[in-house]
Scaffold this motif. Structure first.
Motif, PDB file in Angstrom:
ATOM      1  N   GLY A 268       0.798  -1.334  -0.108  1.00 33.16           N
ATOM      2  CA  GLY A 268       0.011  -0.042   0.071  1.00 33.16           C
ATOM      3  C   GLY A 268       0.734   1.450   0.054  1.00 33.16           C
ATOM      4  O   GLY A 268       0.412   2.346   0.232  1.00 33.16           O
ATOM      5  N   THR A 269       2.206   1.186  -0.190  1.00 30.82           N
ATOM      6  CA  THR A 269       2.928   2.373  -0.277  1.00 30.82           C
ATOM      7  C   THR A 269       2.941   3.005  -1.716  1.00 30.82           C
ATOM      8  O   THR A 269       2.876   2.228  -2.751  1.00 30.82           O
ATOM      9  CB  THR A 269       4.311   2.232  -0.042  1.00 30.82           C
ATOM     10  N   VAL A 270       3.239   4.154  -1.986  1.00 27.71           N
ATOM     11  CA  VAL A 270       3.455   4.954  -3.007  1.00 27.71           C
ATOM     12  C   VAL A 270       4.669   4.554  -3.721  1.00 27.71           C
ATOM     13  O   VAL A 270       5.794   4.750  -3.157  1.00 27.71           O
ATOM     14  CB  VAL A 270       3.191   6.337  -3.000  1.00 27.71           C
ATOM     15  N   VAL A 271       4.690   4.206  -4.956  1.00 24.99           N
ATOM     16  CA  VAL A 271       6.001   3.790  -5.818  1.00 24.99           C
ATOM     17  C   VAL A 271       6.533   5.046  -6.312  1.00 24.99           C
ATOM     18  O   VAL A 271       5.889   6.177  -6.201  1.00 24.99           O
ATOM     19  CB  VAL A 271       5.528   2.794  -7.055  1.00 24.99           C
ATOM     20  N   SER A 272       7.684   4.933  -6.688  1.00 26.06           N
ATOM     21  CA  SER A 272       8.563   5.850  -7.260  1.00 26.06           C
ATOM     22  C   SER A 272       7.959   6.393  -8.521  1.00 26.06           C
ATOM     23  O   SER A 272       7.672   5.767  -9.230  1.00 26.06           O
ATOM     24  CB  SER A 272      10.053   5.605  -7.328  1.00 26.06           C
ATOM     25  N   PHE A 273       7.970   7.818  -8.731  1.00 23.20           N
ATOM     26  CA  PHE A 273       7.783   8.381  -9.950  1.00 23.20           C
ATOM     27  C   PHE A 273       8.198   9.333 -10.451  1.00 23.20           C
ATOM     28  O   PHE A 273       9.002  10.104  -9.542  1.00 23.20           O
ATOM     29  CB  PHE A 273       6.176   8.535 -10.038  1.00 23.20           C
ATOM     30  N   SER A 274       8.323   9.761 -11.635  1.00 23.55           N
ATOM     31  CA  SER A 274       9.053  10.982 -12.127  1.00 23.55           C
ATOM     32  C   SER A 274       8.450  11.588 -13.218  1.00 23.55           C
ATOM     33  O   SER A 274       7.731  10.943 -13.985  1.00 23.55           O
ATOM     34  CB  SER A 274      10.618  10.312 -12.693  1.00 23.55           C
ATOM     35  N   THR A 275       8.532  12.869 -13.212  1.00 22.26           N
ATOM     36  CA  THR A 275       7.729  13.757 -14.648  1.00 22.26           C
ATOM     37  C   THR A 275       8.833  14.922 -14.776  1.00 22.26           C
ATOM     38  O   THR A 275       9.237  15.463 -13.978  1.00 22.26           O
ATOM     39  CB  THR A 275       6.408  13.927 -14.065  1.00 22.26           C
ATOM     40  N   THR A 276       8.664  15.264 -16.199  1.00 18.51           N
ATOM     41  CA  THR A 276       9.134  16.539 -16.405  1.00 18.51           C
ATOM     42  C   THR A 276       8.519  17.005 -17.603  1.00 18.51           C
ATOM     43  O   THR A 276       7.582  16.449 -18.273  1.00 18.51           O
ATOM     44  CB  THR A 276      10.725  16.143 -16.901  1.00 18.51           C
ATOM     45  N   PHE A 277       8.282  18.374 -17.613  1.00 22.75           N
ATOM     46  CA  PHE A 277       7.605  19.142 -18.588  1.00 22.75           C
ATOM     47  C   PHE A 277       8.383  20.633 -18.710  1.00 22.75           C
ATOM     48  O   PHE A 277       9.034  21.242 -18.067  1.00 22.75           O
ATOM     49  CB  PHE A 277       6.073  19.413 -18.054  1.00 22.75           C
ATOM     50  N   VAL A 278       7.787  21.049 -20.025  1.00 25.03           N
ATOM     51  CA  VAL A 278       8.236  22.303 -20.288  1.00 25.03           C
ATOM     52  C   VAL A 278       7.234  23.416 -20.467  1.00 25.03           C
ATOM     53  O   VAL A 278       6.204  23.053 -21.044  1.00 25.03           O
ATOM     54  CB  VAL A 278       8.895  22.465 -21.652  1.00 25.03           C
TER      55      VAL A 278
ATOM     56  N   PRO B 106      -0.252   7.991   2.664  1.00 26.33           N
ATOM     57  CA  PRO B 106      -1.718   8.329   3.219  1.00 26.33           C
ATOM     58  C   PRO B 106      -2.654   9.474   2.244  1.00 26.33           C
ATOM     59  O   PRO B 106      -3.742   9.641   2.538  1.00 26.33           O
ATOM     60  CB  PRO B 106      -1.185   8.959   4.710  1.00 26.33           C
ATOM     61  N   ILE B 107      -2.059   9.750   1.423  1.00 25.03           N
ATOM     62  CA  ILE B 107      -2.517  11.160   0.602  1.00 25.03           C
ATOM     63  C   ILE B 107      -3.270  10.521  -0.514  1.00 25.03           C
ATOM     64  O   ILE B 107      -4.435  10.703  -1.254  1.00 25.03           O
ATOM     65  CB  ILE B 107      -1.610  12.259   0.403  1.00 25.03           C
ATOM     66  N   LEU B 108      -2.373   9.894  -1.447  1.00 22.14           N
ATOM     67  CA  LEU B 108      -2.687   9.308  -2.648  1.00 22.14           C
ATOM     68  C   LEU B 108      -3.270   8.015  -2.601  1.00 22.14           C
ATOM     69  O   LEU B 108      -3.382   7.315  -1.784  1.00 22.14           O
ATOM     70  CB  LEU B 108      -1.621   9.080  -3.702  1.00 22.14           C
ATOM     71  N   ASP B 109      -4.713   7.671  -3.762  1.00 22.58           N
ATOM     72  CA  ASP B 109      -5.392   6.588  -3.713  1.00 22.58           C
ATOM     73  C   ASP B 109      -4.701   5.614  -4.477  1.00 22.58           C
ATOM     74  O   ASP B 109      -3.398   5.823  -5.085  1.00 22.58           O
ATOM     75  CB  ASP B 109      -6.639   6.870  -4.465  1.00 22.58           C
TER      76      ASP B 109
END
Length: 668
Positions: free
Chosen positions: A78-88, A231-234
């Motif tokens: 139930g833990t949040v996995v790693s994630f990465s994002t980038t945008f311009v 606890p924050i993300l579904d």
């Protein structure tokens, strides 16, 4: 045979063991030609492949979300996995350094954000749910407006938001080069910049990095926050962008976007170009300008003659002490052009202190309201303008922004942001075409109370408005109440006593002690607010002339209804029947309490908010000693139709303990 049996048993055990259903998500948009995002509000795709969240034509909000839900949690623990994002992104305004309210990369439970407001709420929240843990929203804001309400550090910052717009981590926009030297970035510069947001599921840390486009990702992030998002993300969430504009509509562009769970987001490449800044046509000028040179010279000569002829027409007063207020000073010529020469067709309203005109500023097309008042009889113009400038720097969602001023001959012109809903009194009187129901009126009342509390207690100075009434409460496009018209406002330092001034205000709203001493205090504002409460709830003016010369005094009439045991008899019939009687009764009784002739019996605006929000129950008026004698005021005291003005000296009065202090000790 034994080996084969072991293999079969192993395969059987694998078949019945729990299997993880998690899927790593990854996508990339090098431009948005495919147009496969979920858009709402005013967001759109441009023909050049740009995602345009907001434009410079509309005061609204825009959202763009990846259409499919993203699995953010490990199903085993139930833990949040790693994630990465980038945008311009790029933010551009037609008004130079003035801008809309920025944009947010957001992780939300739904693609459609219901009930969100534009302006400083960034299209994510509203005044009710901002900060609510049930929102389950995480965002990275690129904010270009300073909002004291949310604890912003400046008008150019990057923040990490969780369930609200009071950032849990925030830094001024910029980046660190490889030597560790910090470089400032201006978010509203119009230049493309790249953002990286990385969350490490093992260390529970979010890193946010910003740099100009084509600058390699800095090693050191701009800001970091250690927090567990579990606890924050579904289990599944949506990712996207939200943006909004206010009085200064602004272009908010996204050029490209990449996202990945359990890995590094793919680098962006071959992004579409932004529209060119500035104007084109130098070569055209060379080609067609030379043949017209003689005509241009003639026009210049003619313009010089016209300039000297019209100079007197636009002549202003400008003294040395005003030079420090230059950013808040408007040119009379611009205001004259904006209001089409202050013609009657642009007139929004008129009163005892002047006329108000609607205008559209040249070049910027910013909608404004200009109030012209005479200042020939005013004393201390330097101090008055200084106070106007200080008030103009205040920002609150329930206070009409005072943009600046202009002086010309015998006039002072105050420039406000235009409110499309107009003044509240047009919804109450003279057979209005559109009336407000009770929930709308209560929201306006609550908004004005919040604005007054801000002026009285949350500003660097105590600001006393001195003219609170329905005609000075303006409604924006969403019918939110905003307190306006600060032409009579006065301010003084916290902890000091206000000085005597001329008695100014509107008959029916003037506190008795103000007419006696000339001192304007927050308590005298509360008295005016009490008259305003009764005015809004009853749909009547504080004093209504009648044919028998026996004027109807609203506070006396409401008191008589309460005394007969039927205070709801005073309610405006136009509110309909869809309201909570207890809430209406509370507002009427609060209006009586605020209208008490003794200042010590009146609540503060902090206490008023506690009553309106239901945090503290309003006690019975009988237990407070409210009587007709305590509410009666002299309405035949030699006042003119609108303004009371005379000089008086300060009398020393000892303050007796407030009745409201006894049941609100400690405050909030």
């Amino acid at each position: 045979m034994l080996f084969n049996l072991v293999i079969l048993v192993s395969l059987f055990l694998v078949g019945i063991a729990p299997v993880s259903c998690e899927v790593d998500h990854a996508f990339i948009y090098n431009g948005f030609q495919s147009q496969n995002l979920s858009l709402d509000g005013i967001a759109e795709f441009t023909p050049d492949g740009l995602l345009l969240l907001t434009d410079s034509e509309t005061q609204d909000q825009g959202h763009a979300f990846y259409p499919n839900p993203i699995h953010f949690k490990n199903s085993t623990n139930g833990t949040v996995v790693s994630f990465s994002t980038t945008f311009v992104f790029a933010i551009r305004s037609d008004y130079g350094i003035l801008s809309g309210h920025g944009l947010v990369f957001v992780i939300a439970p739904q693609r459609r954000i219901q009930g969100a407001l534009a302006y400083h709420y960034l299209g994510l929240f509203n005044s009710t749910n901002n900060g609510d843990r049930s929102n389950r929203v995480v965002g990275v804001e690129l904010d270009t407006i300073y909002s004291e309400e949310f604890g912003d550090i400046n008008a150019n910052h990057v923040g990490i938001d969780i369930n609200g717009l009071r950032s849990v981590a925030v830094e001024t926009a910029g980046y660190f080069d490889n030597t560790g030297l910090f470089h400032n970035l201006t978010l509203i510069s119009g230049q493309p910049m790249q953002v990286w947001v990385d969350y490490d599921g093992s260390t529970k840390q979010i890193n946010v990095t910003v740099a100009p486009l084509h600058v390699e990702k800095p090693v050191s992030p701009l800001l970091s926050l250690k927090t567990d998002l579990s606890p924050i993300l579904d289990q599944t969430m949506y990712v996207g962008f939200s943006s909004s504009t206010g009085s200064v509509p602004t272009y908010h562009y996204i050029l490209g976007w990449s996202f990945k769970t359990n890995g590094k987001a793919q680098e962006l490449s071959q992004l579409p170009n932004l529209p060119r800044l500035g104007r084109k046509g130098t070569s055209r000028f060379v080609k067609i300008g030379l043949p017209l040179l003689s005509l241009v010279l003639l026009v210049v000569a003619t313009s010089m003659v016209v300039y000297y002829v019209r100079r007197k027409k636009y002549e202003e007063l400008l003294e040395d002490w005003e030079r420090e207020y230059r950013p808040q000073r408007f040119m009379y010529k611009d205001l004259y052009t904006a209001t089409k020469g202050f013609r009657e067709k642009e007139l929004l309203g008129a009163g005892g202190f002047g006329k108000v005109y609607k205008g559209v500023m040249p070049i910027t097309n910013l909608e404004i309201a200009v109030k012209k008042i005479s200042h020939e009889s005013r004393q201390g113009m330097k101090e008055f303008v200084s106070e106007i400038v200080i008030i103009g720097r205040l920002q609150h969602r329930n206070v009409v922004p005072l943009l600046g001023y202009c002086r010309r001959k015998g006039e002072l012109l105050l420039v406000y942001e235009y409110m499309s809903g107009g003044s509240l009194d047009k919804y109450l009187y003279n057979k209005p075409r559109f009336t407000l129901d009770w929930s709308q009126r209560f929201r306006v009342i609550r908004g004005v109370a919040s604005g007054l509390f801000f002026l009285h207690e949350e500003c660097d100075h105590v600001v006393v408005h001195r003219d609170i009434k329905a005609s000075n409460v303006l409604l924006d496009g969403e019918l939110n109440g905003r307190l306006g018209d600060f032409g009579l406002a006065r301010l003084y330092s916290h902890g000091t006593d206000p000085q005597s001034t001329r008695v100014v205000g509107t008959l029916g709203y003037l506190a008795p002690e103000h007419t006696r001493t000339g001192r304007s205090t927050p308590s005298s504002d509360v008295f005016s607010f009490g008259a305003f409460l009764l005015e809004v709830a009853c749909g009547r003016r504080p004093i209504e002339p009648r044919q028998d010369d026996d004027d109807l005094i609203l506070v006396d009439w409401v008191f008589s209804c309460w005394n007969r045991g039927n205070i709801l008899e005073a309610v405006d019939l136009n509110v309909g029947i869809d309201f909570v009687p207890g809430e209406v009764e509370m507002v009427l009784k609060l209006g009586l309490l605020c209208s008490h002739s003794k200042p010590s019996y009146r609540p503060t605006m902090r206490q008023v908010l506690l009553f309106l929000d239901g945090v503290v129950a309003l006690p019975e008026l009988s237990s407070l000693g409210i009587s007709a004698a305590g509410l009666t005021f002299d309405h035949h005291g030699g006042f003119d139709d609108f303004v009371t003005s005379y000089s008086s000296s300060i009398n020393a009065h000892s303050r007796s303990p407030s009745v409201t202090d006894s049941f609100l000790s400690g405050g909030r």
